[in-house]
Design a protein around this motif. Sequence first.
Motif, PDB file in Angstrom:
ATOM      1  N   VAL A   8      42.749 -26.579 -54.355  1.00 23.22           N
ATOM      2  CA  VAL A   8      41.954 -25.421 -54.785  1.00 23.22           C
ATOM      3  C   VAL A   8      41.063 -25.902 -55.930  1.00 23.22           C
ATOM      4  CG1 VAL A   8      42.032 -23.104 -55.801  1.00 23.22           C
ATOM      5  CG2 VAL A   8      43.731 -23.776 -54.079  1.00 23.22           C
ATOM      6  N   THR A   9      39.798 -25.567 -55.870  1.00 24.27           N
ATOM      7  CA  THR A   9      38.872 -26.086 -56.877  1.00 24.27           C
ATOM      8  C   THR A   9      38.946 -25.297 -58.176  1.00 24.27           C
ATOM      9  OG1 THR A   9      37.005 -24.715 -56.182  1.00 24.27           O
ATOM     10  CG2 THR A   9      37.275 -26.853 -55.061  1.00 24.27           C
ATOM     11  N   ALA A  10      38.704 -26.014 -59.262  1.00 22.79           N
ATOM     12  CA  ALA A  10      38.641 -25.371 -60.571  1.00 22.79           C
ATOM     13  C   ALA A  10      37.526 -24.333 -60.584  1.00 22.79           C
ATOM     14  CB  ALA A  10      38.431 -26.416 -61.661  1.00 22.79           C
ATOM     15  N   ALA A  11      36.431 -24.624 -59.880  1.00 28.93           N
ATOM     16  CA  ALA A  11      35.302 -23.687 -59.831  1.00 28.93           C
ATOM     17  C   ALA A  11      35.707 -22.363 -59.191  1.00 28.93           C
ATOM     18  CB  ALA A  11      34.136 -24.309 -59.069  1.00 28.93           C
ATOM     19  N   THR A  12      36.481 -22.417 -58.121  1.00 31.76           N
ATOM     20  CA  THR A  12      36.943 -21.187 -57.465  1.00 31.76           C
ATOM     21  C   THR A  12      37.869 -20.412 -58.388  1.00 31.76           C
ATOM     22  OG1 THR A  12      36.705 -22.103 -55.252  1.00 31.76           O
ATOM     23  CG2 THR A  12      38.229 -20.253 -55.489  1.00 31.76           C
ATOM     24  N   LEU A  13      38.812 -21.112 -59.003  1.00 27.46           N
ATOM     25  CA  LEU A  13      39.749 -20.437 -59.908  1.00 27.46           C
ATOM     26  C   LEU A  13      39.016 -19.808 -61.087  1.00 27.46           C
ATOM     27  CD1 LEU A  13      42.618 -23.049 -59.751  1.00 27.46           C
ATOM     28  CD2 LEU A  13      42.727 -20.680 -58.929  1.00 27.46           C
ATOM     29  N   GLU A  14      38.002 -20.498 -61.605  1.00 28.42           N
ATOM     30  CA  GLU A  14      37.240 -19.959 -62.733  1.00 28.42           C
ATOM     31  C   GLU A  14      36.389 -18.768 -62.308  1.00 28.42           C
ATOM     32  OE1 GLU A  14      33.711 -21.463 -65.633  1.00 28.42           O
ATOM     33  OE2 GLU A  14      35.393 -22.844 -65.349  1.00 28.42           O
ATOM     34  N   ALA A  15      35.762 -18.857 -61.150  1.00 28.70           N
ATOM     35  CA  ALA A  15      34.847 -17.810 -60.692  1.00 28.70           C
ATOM     36  C   ALA A  15      35.562 -16.565 -60.188  1.00 28.70           C
ATOM     37  CB  ALA A  15      33.923 -18.355 -59.604  1.00 28.70           C
ATOM     38  N   THR A  16      36.669 -16.757 -59.456  1.00 28.77           N
ATOM     39  CA  THR A  16      37.311 -15.613 -58.794  1.00 28.77           C
ATOM     40  C   THR A  16      38.741 -15.356 -59.250  1.00 28.77           C
ATOM     41  OG1 THR A  16      38.171 -16.903 -56.932  1.00 28.77           O
ATOM     42  CG2 THR A  16      35.927 -16.025 -56.722  1.00 28.77           C
ATOM     43  N   GLY A  17      39.345 -16.305 -59.948  1.00 34.62           N
ATOM     44  CA  GLY A  17      40.721 -16.168 -60.397  1.00 34.62           C
ATOM     45  C   GLY A  17      41.702 -16.562 -59.311  1.00 34.62           C
ATOM     46  N   ALA A  18      42.950 -16.669 -59.703  1.00 37.80           N
ATOM     47  CA  ALA A  18      44.003 -17.063 -58.763  1.00 37.80           C
ATOM     48  C   ALA A  18      44.251 -15.993 -57.712  1.00 37.80           C
ATOM     49  CB  ALA A  18      45.294 -17.375 -59.516  1.00 37.80           C
ATOM     50  N   VAL A  19      44.041 -14.736 -58.088  1.00 37.06           N
ATOM     51  CA  VAL A  19      44.285 -13.628 -57.152  1.00 37.06           C
ATOM     52  C   VAL A  19      42.952 -13.219 -56.544  1.00 37.06           C
ATOM     53  CG1 VAL A  19      45.238 -11.321 -56.859  1.00 37.06           C
ATOM     54  CG2 VAL A  19      46.287 -12.903 -58.491  1.00 37.06           C
ATOM     55  N   SER A  20      42.596 -13.919 -55.472  1.00 40.83           N
ATOM     56  CA  SER A  20      41.339 -13.646 -54.778  1.00 40.83           C
ATOM     57  C   SER A  20      41.436 -14.201 -53.364  1.00 40.83           C
ATOM     58  CB  SER A  20      40.159 -14.316 -55.499  1.00 40.83           C
ATOM     59  OG  SER A  20      40.258 -15.732 -55.425  1.00 40.83           O
ATOM     60  N   GLU A  21      40.651 -13.637 -52.474  1.00 37.84           N
ATOM     61  CA  GLU A  21      40.625 -14.160 -51.111  1.00 37.84           C
ATOM     62  C   GLU A  21      40.065 -15.574 -51.083  1.00 37.84           C
ATOM     63  OE1 GLU A  21      39.228 -11.559 -47.977  1.00 37.84           O
ATOM     64  OE2 GLU A  21      40.079  -9.810 -49.009  1.00 37.84           O
ATOM     65  N   GLU A  22      39.131 -15.868 -51.977  1.00 42.84           N
ATOM     66  CA  GLU A  22      38.568 -17.219 -52.035  1.00 42.84           C
ATOM     67  C   GLU A  22      39.654 -18.245 -52.346  1.00 42.84           C
ATOM     68  OE1 GLU A  22      35.275 -14.289 -52.866  1.00 42.84           O
ATOM     69  OE2 GLU A  22      37.341 -14.521 -53.567  1.00 42.84           O
ATOM     70  N   THR A  23      40.503 -17.922 -53.315  1.00 45.68           N
ATOM     71  CA  THR A  23      41.612 -18.825 -53.652  1.00 45.68           C
ATOM     72  C   THR A  23      42.601 -18.893 -52.500  1.00 45.68           C
ATOM     73  OG1 THR A  23      41.343 -18.519 -56.026  1.00 45.68           O
ATOM     74  CG2 THR A  23      43.523 -19.211 -55.265  1.00 45.68           C
ATOM     75  N   ALA A  24      42.910 -17.765 -51.885  1.00 43.34           N
ATOM     76  CA  ALA A  24      43.834 -17.752 -50.744  1.00 43.34           C
ATOM     77  C   ALA A  24      43.312 -18.632 -49.611  1.00 43.34           C
ATOM     78  CB  ALA A  24      44.064 -16.323 -50.259  1.00 43.34           C
ATOM     79  N   ILE A  25      42.014 -18.574 -49.355  1.00 42.51           N
ATOM     80  CA  ILE A  25      41.416 -19.401 -48.300  1.00 42.51           C
ATOM     81  C   ILE A  25      41.581 -20.883 -48.633  1.00 42.51           C
ATOM     82  CG2 ILE A  25      39.205 -20.114 -47.294  1.00 42.51           C
ATOM     83  CD1 ILE A  25      38.418 -17.074 -47.427  1.00 42.51           C
ATOM     84  N   GLU A  26      41.260 -21.255 -49.871  1.00 42.17           N
ATOM     85  CA  GLU A  26      41.400 -22.658 -50.254  1.00 42.17           C
ATOM     86  C   GLU A  26      42.861 -23.104 -50.210  1.00 42.17           C
ATOM     87  OE1 GLU A  26      39.212 -24.063 -53.654  1.00 42.17           O
ATOM     88  OE2 GLU A  26      37.420 -22.929 -53.074  1.00 42.17           O
ATOM     89  N   MET A  27      43.780 -22.211 -50.539  1.00 40.81           N
ATOM     90  CA  MET A  27      45.205 -22.545 -50.456  1.00 40.81           C
ATOM     91  C   MET A  27      45.620 -22.802 -49.007  1.00 40.81           C
ATOM     92  SD  MET A  27      46.837 -19.792 -53.168  1.00 40.81           S
ATOM     93  CE  MET A  27      48.553 -20.176 -52.738  1.00 40.81           C
ATOM     94  N   ALA A  28      45.241 -21.905 -48.115  1.00 42.12           N
ATOM     95  CA  ALA A  28      45.626 -22.046 -46.701  1.00 42.12           C
ATOM     96  C   ALA A  28      45.007 -23.290 -46.091  1.00 42.12           C
ATOM     97  CB  ALA A  28      45.222 -20.803 -45.915  1.00 42.12           C
ATOM     98  N   GLU A  29      43.741 -23.525 -46.395  1.00 41.34           N
ATOM     99  CA  GLU A  29      43.072 -24.705 -45.845  1.00 41.34           C
ATOM    100  C   GLU A  29      43.654 -25.985 -46.436  1.00 41.34           C
ATOM    101  OE1 GLU A  29      38.903 -23.799 -46.401  1.00 41.34           O
ATOM    102  OE2 GLU A  29      38.893 -22.511 -44.608  1.00 41.34           O
ATOM    103  N   GLY A  30      44.055 -25.944 -47.703  1.00 41.36           N
ATOM    104  CA  GLY A  30      44.695 -27.097 -48.334  1.00 41.36           C
ATOM    105  C   GLY A  30      46.056 -27.379 -47.740  1.00 41.36           C
ATOM    106  N   ALA A  31      46.812 -26.333 -47.429  1.00 48.39           N
ATOM    107  CA  ALA A  31      48.122 -26.518 -46.802  1.00 48.39           C
ATOM    108  C   ALA A  31      47.968 -27.144 -45.419  1.00 48.39           C
ATOM    109  CB  ALA A  31      48.861 -25.182 -46.714  1.00 48.39           C
ATOM    110  N   LEU A  32      46.956 -26.711 -44.701  1.00 54.27           N
ATOM    111  CA  LEU A  32      46.688 -27.274 -43.370  1.00 54.27           C
ATOM    112  C   LEU A  32      46.294 -28.749 -43.499  1.00 54.27           C
ATOM    113  CD1 LEU A  32      46.754 -26.040 -40.521  1.00 54.27           C
ATOM    114  CD2 LEU A  32      44.297 -25.685 -40.726  1.00 54.27           C
TER     115      LEU A  32
END
Length: 158
Positions: A66-90
């Motif tokens: 998960v990118t620092a930019a995503t966490l900074e822009a949208t926070g940990a609780v966001s669909e953007e972070t969830a997407i990066e988490m799921a794609e990272g797990a894959l």
Amino acid sequence: MTPDLVALAAEVLSRARARGETIATAESCTGGLVAACLTEVAGASDVVDRGFVTYSNAAKRQMLGVTAATLEATGAVSEETAIEMAEGALRNSAASRSVSITGIAGPGGSEHKPEGRVCFALAQTGVPTVSLTCEFGALGRSAVREAAAREALQLLKI
């Protein structure tokens, strides 16, 4: 973990097995509850590849990318972070599909991110990632975690 969650997990495993799929989980507020439900079912090892418990932002970055930019822009609780988490797990597993969960189980929250808000994503090889946000409300920590695990299992069942 309730019997209905284990029954739902058994159904997820059966469907995945029939489709020749393997599963990874990326969990934050549920702390591994989805992986625990799946592995509560005997024989889950032919479907479940691994689970990532990434409670901190550092773990989300280090283990899932998960990118620092995503966490900074949208926070940990966001669909953007969830997407990066799921794609990272894959990306960081041998699984063909993954589900991610990030949210605020409580107590607490804020005006912009209230208690009970949980974001999910489902990533699959060769298919666009989908995401959603559920507002479970201030049900209490355990109830929000169980509701989030149930929703994640429902996503995996698709």
